[in-house]
Structure formats: C-alpha cells, structure tokens
Design a protein around this motif. Structure first.
Motif, short mmCIF file in Angstrom:
data_model
loop_
_atom_site.label_atom_id
_atom_site.label_comp_id
_atom_site.label_asym_id
_atom_site.label_seq_id
_atom_site.Cartn_x
_atom_site.Cartn_y
_atom_site.Cartn_z
N ARG A 65 0.80 -1.33 0.05
CA ARG A 65 0.00 0.05 0.04
C ARG A 65 0.95 1.47 -0.01
O ARG A 65 1.96 1.32 0.37
N ASN A 66 0.24 2.23 -0.50
CA ASN A 66 0.82 3.75 -0.58
C ASN A 66 2.00 3.94 -1.07
O ASN A 66 3.15 4.59 -0.54
N HIS A 88 -5.02 2.00 -8.83
CA HIS A 88 -5.71 1.65 -7.91
C HIS A 88 -5.38 2.58 -6.39
O HIS A 88 -4.45 2.39 -6.06
N GLU A 89 -6.59 3.26 -5.97
CA GLU A 89 -6.43 3.84 -4.74
C GLU A 89 -5.94 3.01 -3.71
O GLU A 89 -6.71 1.85 -3.58
N GLY A 90 -5.08 3.31 -2.97
CA GLY A 90 -4.27 2.50 -2.06
C GLY A 90 -3.19 1.81 -2.22
O GLY A 90 -2.21 1.83 -1.37
N ALA A 93 0.10 6.26 -3.39
CA ALA A 93 -0.35 7.47 -2.76
C ALA A 93 0.31 8.54 -3.42
O ALA A 93 -0.29 9.79 -3.04
N LEU A 109 -7.17 9.29 -10.79
CA LEU A 109 -7.00 9.38 -9.17
C LEU A 109 -6.39 10.55 -9.04
O LEU A 109 -6.57 11.38 -7.76
N GLU A 112 -9.06 13.73 -9.59
CA GLU A 112 -10.07 13.62 -8.23
C GLU A 112 -9.31 13.93 -7.08
O GLU A 112 -10.18 13.88 -5.98
N ARG A 114 -7.52 12.02 -5.14
CA ARG A 114 -7.22 10.88 -4.58
C ARG A 114 -5.86 10.38 -4.21
O ARG A 114 -5.51 9.35 -3.41
N ILE A 115 -4.99 11.07 -5.04
CA ILE A 115 -3.61 10.63 -4.74
C ILE A 115 -2.61 11.96 -4.91
O ILE A 115 -3.23 12.93 -5.28
#
Length: 657
Positions: A65-66, A88-90, A93, A109, A112, A114-115
């Motif tokens: 992750r991240n 993919h979100e997650g 990051a 991502l 929006e 989200r990263i």
C-alpha cells in the motif's frame, strides 16, 4: 545522502542461483510505502509481466500500500496496459510522472485528488534518476522556467492535495534555475532481453535502452531492490561485455517472463527486428497522404526544414511531417530523432511511437536529453492545443483531462527553432480544396484563447531569447515576436475576418497584410520541396581560400536550364577572380549537377574560356558515372582537361603538383 538498505537485502542474500525468481516472488518483496521507479516509453521496455503480478498481489491481499511511483516517459496504451495496472487507490499514494495521457487510471486518481501527483518534464526526471544514482540532492536545470512547472506557476502540482514542494527557484549569478529535489528509491521495475545467472542484462531485442542503467544505479545506491524482467536466461559469463546494459552487480532479481503477451517489443508490435537495429528493413514508398487539413499543416511546416538538420517530430499532428518529407524525397537530407534515444531512421507512430526503422544509433534517454537540453536540435515540430497572444502553448491539461508534458518542455525550450502545428479550431475536420482555395466549415472550439489554461511553453521566455517560433494551422501562420503573435500568412480562399479573427479571443499583430501561403501546399501533386530546399543562391556557391590559392565552386544540385544561367556563372567567376590579376587553382563540385542537353556545348565553351583566363589548374568531381562521362566528353571536345574525379579528396589530391 545515506539511505536505509531494504531489510531483505541487508547482506545482499541473493546468490547467483537465487537471483532468478518468479514474478510473484519478486513483487512480494515490495513493502508498504516503497518508492518504485519504472522504465519504459509507451510500451517499449516496460515490464508488463511485473506490473501485472504487482496488481494481482494488491487485488488479492491489499498489499503493498501507499507506494510512491516515479517514471519519466508515458508508459501505457491509454486503456489497461502499462502503469494502468497500478491505477488503484491504496496501491499508490503519490505519483511523480513525466506524461499522463497514456495512463487514464492514474490520471483519474490524480484529477480527483485521491493521490498526490506531480507532472515534471520527462527529460528532467530522466536526469533526476541519474543524479539520485550519483548521490546528488537533486537536478539543477533551466528546463521548465516560465511553465506550469515553475514554482511561481504551480511547481508541477496536479491537485491541491499535493502540498510538497518538489521544485524550487534557485538563482545563480543572476540567472534563474529550477532545482528538482531528489528522493530515495526502494524498487526498480525494469526490462531487458537476456539475463545471465549473475544478473547481467542485455537488450538486443529491445527498441530502446531508456534510462534503465540510471534507474538501476539509483535504486541500488539508495539501498533498494532492482527487479528486471527478461525473455530468456543465459549461462554466467556468456554475454558479450559490450552488450550488457545493466551489470549484474546492480540486479537483485531476474524474472523470466513466461507469458509472451506480457513481453511485446512495443504495445503495437510483438517484435520487429528493424526496431531493435538487428536488421535494416526495406523502406516502402508510402502512398501519398490525401489532401486534408493534416496534410496542409504538415506541408507548410515542412517548408521550415533545412538540409543537414537534426529534427524532432512530436506525436500527433507533427507525425505528418515524416510522410510529407518522404513524398517529397527529402528524408535523407536530414536526421530525425525521438526523445527516448533514437537517432536517424524513420520514427514510428501510434503505440509504436519511440521506436524507429533503420536507425543510425540508439542511445539512452538521459544522454538524448543532454543533447536536446544543450541545444543540439536544429528544429522541433510539436503539437499545440491552446495558444494565447503572448505565444504561450498548452498541450498538458484541459479541464478534467490531464495529458502531461512528456518531453515537450525540454524540446520546445531548447531546440534552436520550433514549429507548433495544429488545426485552427478544435472540430471534426470539414475542409475542401476547390481550385487551390480552402473552403471551411463554420464552428469549432477556439484554440487561440485569451490565456492558456496550462502553460507548457513560455512565449515570453522564447521571445526574450529571440528563438524563431512559428504556429502553423490549415488556414493561417503566426510568428512569435517580443510584442506577441504576428499573423504572417493566410490560406487562399480564407476570409481574414470571418475565418480567422472572429474565431480568436485576441487580436494578433498585423503590421502588414498577411501574405498568401504557398499555393503548392493546396495542390494534389508534389510540391517540389527537395528542389526548394537544395536551391542554394549562386552567390553562395563560390569561395576563395587565399592561403591555399584555391577557388571552390559548388555546383551540387544546381540545374542549368537557360542561357541566362550560363551568363550568370561567367559573370560571377569574373567578378571574383578578375581583381586578383593572377591565375589560381580551382575545384568544382558537380554532384547532382543537371544541365539541359542543348546547352551543354555553350556551357563547356564558357568553361573553356574561364579556364584559359583564370585557372592555373582545375579539377572536378562527381559521384555520378553518367555525368562524369557526359561532361568529360563535352570538355574534351573543347580541349579542356576532361578527367573528372569521384570525390572531393581525389580532386584535391590531383590539384597541385
């Protein structure tokens, strides 16, 4: 700068035998929060097999992750392949990328929020890999000044959640520079052709070398993990040393791709040995492109070519310059290049972009950008999506769509001349040519706007440096000046007020009425561009070396078709040599010289007269056997020394006793 070694590599436990692992075993070594660097250009050199394995691990286990992702060139097909596997979100990051147009999943991502996301120049990132490898704190460059990468204009941030400053202004001796901050890298995902069991990597079937060595060195020297996908395995010591592109001392894991679908040479071609320089492919003569807005723009742009130039063609509209140059038989007069490292040959397009047929050389991407950033490009042809009155250009961001800059900033800022190409308005093409005049449909979204949404090219910076810049459309041509854009040319049949000025958000400068674009551009037949480019004024064809007492006459590509041409040659030689009041040596270049048959006698009579009056001895040369025989016989008939040599070296060697 010291970095913590990857815990699984504390003693570099991977023995010779242990370096060869499966894709799953390799990606299982990637930890949460690691900074991952990937190599590739579109699909060339991208480790698709490793990206698929990493995506499968995340979708199955939720790990790692991240991640922080860093890449220079766009790596994707605009759909699902390439870095889209990591969208993919997650999973990620933070992303620092050079081009975003081919990775819509990451792009979404970023847009929006989200990263965290940054868009930095492709060439800067390729150099940053090299500087991280050398332990430097970052990369210092003028590339990006006056664009959205400049910290005064956003610092390359894509969204509001990206608060970290990755670019700072650093004046040195009164000059402005940008400093791009380095970061430690824990994982490299790379690709080659063959690996031996020591981890030495060759790339004989790859179309590009990319920045693979720089990334591998940067990750290794950051204490990280270098994973390389290959097609095949060889015995230790069996690879020729000069073919090794990544030495085994830098490589921790070798993954032999067991799925050919994940190791295409490009995302458009499974394998073409001509792309990797293993063979020279026959160059088919392309069918002429239908007369369209795209061809009109490419034809007008092609008039800016000059013989012996080093050229870069951008993707999209500029790709049309290649086919037009081929139709007009001028490709061999210049050297085409592409930013990932190809020099010479014919650049490919679409999902093969970055590769080229029959190249002269393939160098690594950081070296190519050294050449570009240092001013090695004579001319660049690039696209344009928005232009404003100061000559600023946007190709990188439009509302929710993020294309990114790629190599555009490096190339446009440092090429000696730039030609931007694009349709005048954004609309489906509806254009007709009637009796050599343009007929345009109404409507379309304005592209010449009051202020560009994203500044990918700084008109002010270019104007301050007196860089020649043109903006070519199907209906008019603009030139950049210190005062702004000047409207210089207009297509035949185009109404200035209705078809140009009414569709602009600013009024261009027009110190004089715009002249008509060359009528040849709007006809079906070839333009005669080769003759146009090689037409050297007669006054520039004569030089005298006083130290050597040698008079050089360059008749290469000259066509003698009238008595006036012969009279002009005689008068020019007389003007040069009469004041000397002595005879001199002379060398004449007759390569690709042409003369009408009925003028040959008059011409050789003139040559005989000049030789008697001005030359102590004269030698001539041409690579054409036919011309040597034809001209030699005619000169011999005039009692002139008739031997014509095959090269300039032979002609010079036989000039003096």
């Amino acid at each position: 700068m010291p970095h913590q070694t990857h815990p699984l590599l504390s003693n570099r436990p991977f023995t010779e035998k242990g370096k060869v692992v499966s894709a799953q075993e390799a990606v299982n070594l990637i930890r949460d929060g690691d900074a991952v660097a990937t190599g590739g250009f579109v699909g060339i050199g991208f480790a698709e097999h490793l990206a698929v394995a990493l995506e499968e691990r995340f979708m199955t286990t939720g790990q790692p992750r991240n991640l922080t992702l860093m890449y220079a060139a766009g790596q994707g097909d605009g759909k699902t392949r390439g870095l889209n596997h990591l969208g993919h979100e997650g999973l990620v990051a933070r992303v620092i990328g050079g081009h975003w147009g081919l990775v819509p999943k990451l792009q979404k991502l970023a847009i929006e929020g989200r990263i965290q996301a940054w868009n930095l120049p492709q060439g800067v990132i390729s150099h940053l890999f090299r500087d991280i490898a050398a332990g430097k704190p970052g990369t210092l460059s003028r590339v990006g000044l006056g664009t959205f990468v400049d910290p005064r204009l956003g610092g390359g941030r894509i969204n509001d959640v990206s608060t970290e400053e990755r670019v700072s202004l650093l004046p040195i001796d009164g000059e402005e520079y940008l400093f791009y901050k380095a970061l430690p890298l824990q994982v490299a995902l790379l690709r080659g052709t063959t690996a031996d069991t020591l981890g030495n990597i060759s790339m004989e079937r790859e179309a590009l070398i990319m920045e693979s060595l720089a990334i591998a060195t940067a990750v290794h020297n950051s204490g990280g993990l270098v994973i390389v996908q290959v097609e095949r395995l060889a015995k230790r010591g069996s690879l020729p040393p000069q073919s090794v592109r990544i030495p085994g001392i830098l490589v921790d894991c070798v993954v032999v791709c067991d799925d050919p679908e994940h190791h295409w040479q490009t995302f458009g071609t499974r394998y073409n040995p001509a792309y990797s320089g293993e063979i020279k492919a026959p160059m088919a003569t392309p069918e002429p492109i239908p007369l369209s807005a795209r061809k009109i723009i490419a034809r007008r742009a092609a008039f800016e070519l000059k013989p012996n130039s080093v050229v870069n063609l951008g993707i999209g509209m500029p790709e049309g310059v290649g086919p037009v140059a081929s139709e007009e038989r001028v490709l061999e007069l210049m050297t085409l290049t592409a930013e990932p490292g190809v020099i010479g040959g014919l650049p490919a397009s679409g999902l093969n972009f970055g590769a080229a047929l029959n190249v002269q050389a393939i160098i690594d991407q950081p070296a190519q950008f050294d050449f570009y950033d240092g001013g090695g490009l004579d001319i660049a042809f690039l696209g344009m999506a928005q232009v404003d009155g100061q000559g600023n250009v946007n190709v990188s961001k439009f509302g929710p769509r993020l294309a990114g800059a790629g190599g555009f900033i490096n190339i446009s800022q440092n090429a000696r001349r730039v030609v931007f190409m694009g349709t005048f308005v954004a609309a489906l093409e509806e254009l007709a040519i009637v009796d050599g005049e343009v007929r345009l449909a109404e409507g379309g979204v304005k592209k010449f706007v009051a202020s560009v949404e994203h500044r990918t090219f700084s008109g002010a910076l270019a104007a301050a440096e007196s860089k020649p810049v043109l903006y070519v459309t199907e209906r008019c041509v603009f030139r950049l000046t210190a005062e702004g854009l000047v409207l210089e040319e207009i297509a035949p049949g185009v109404d200035l007020e209705r078809d140009v000025l009414a569709l602009m958000d600013f009024k261009p400068l027009m110190p004089v009425p715009p002249r008509l674009m060359d009528a040849r551009i709007f006809r079906e037949e070839a333009m005669g561009l080769r003759e146009h480019l090689l037409d050297q004024p007669l006054a520039q064809r004569f030089t005298f070396d006083a130290a050597e007492e040698v008079f050089f006459i360059n008749f290469e590509n000259l066509k003698v078709s009238t008595q006036a041409d012969i009279d002009t040659i005689r008068e020019t030689v007389e003007a040069w040599l009469t004041p000397l009041q002595r005879k001199v040596y002379a060398i004449v270049n007759y390569d690709h010289f042409r003369i009408d048959e009925d003028l040959l006698g008059v011409y050789t009579e003139m040559v005989s007269d000049l030789e008697a009056r001005f030359y102590s001895k004269v030698t001539r040369y041409t690579t054409s056997v036919f011309l040597r025989m034809k001209l030699g016989d005619a000169l011999e008939a005039r009692s002139v020394a008739a031997h014509i040599y095959e090269s300039a070296e032979e002609a010079r060697a036989h000039l003096k006793p």
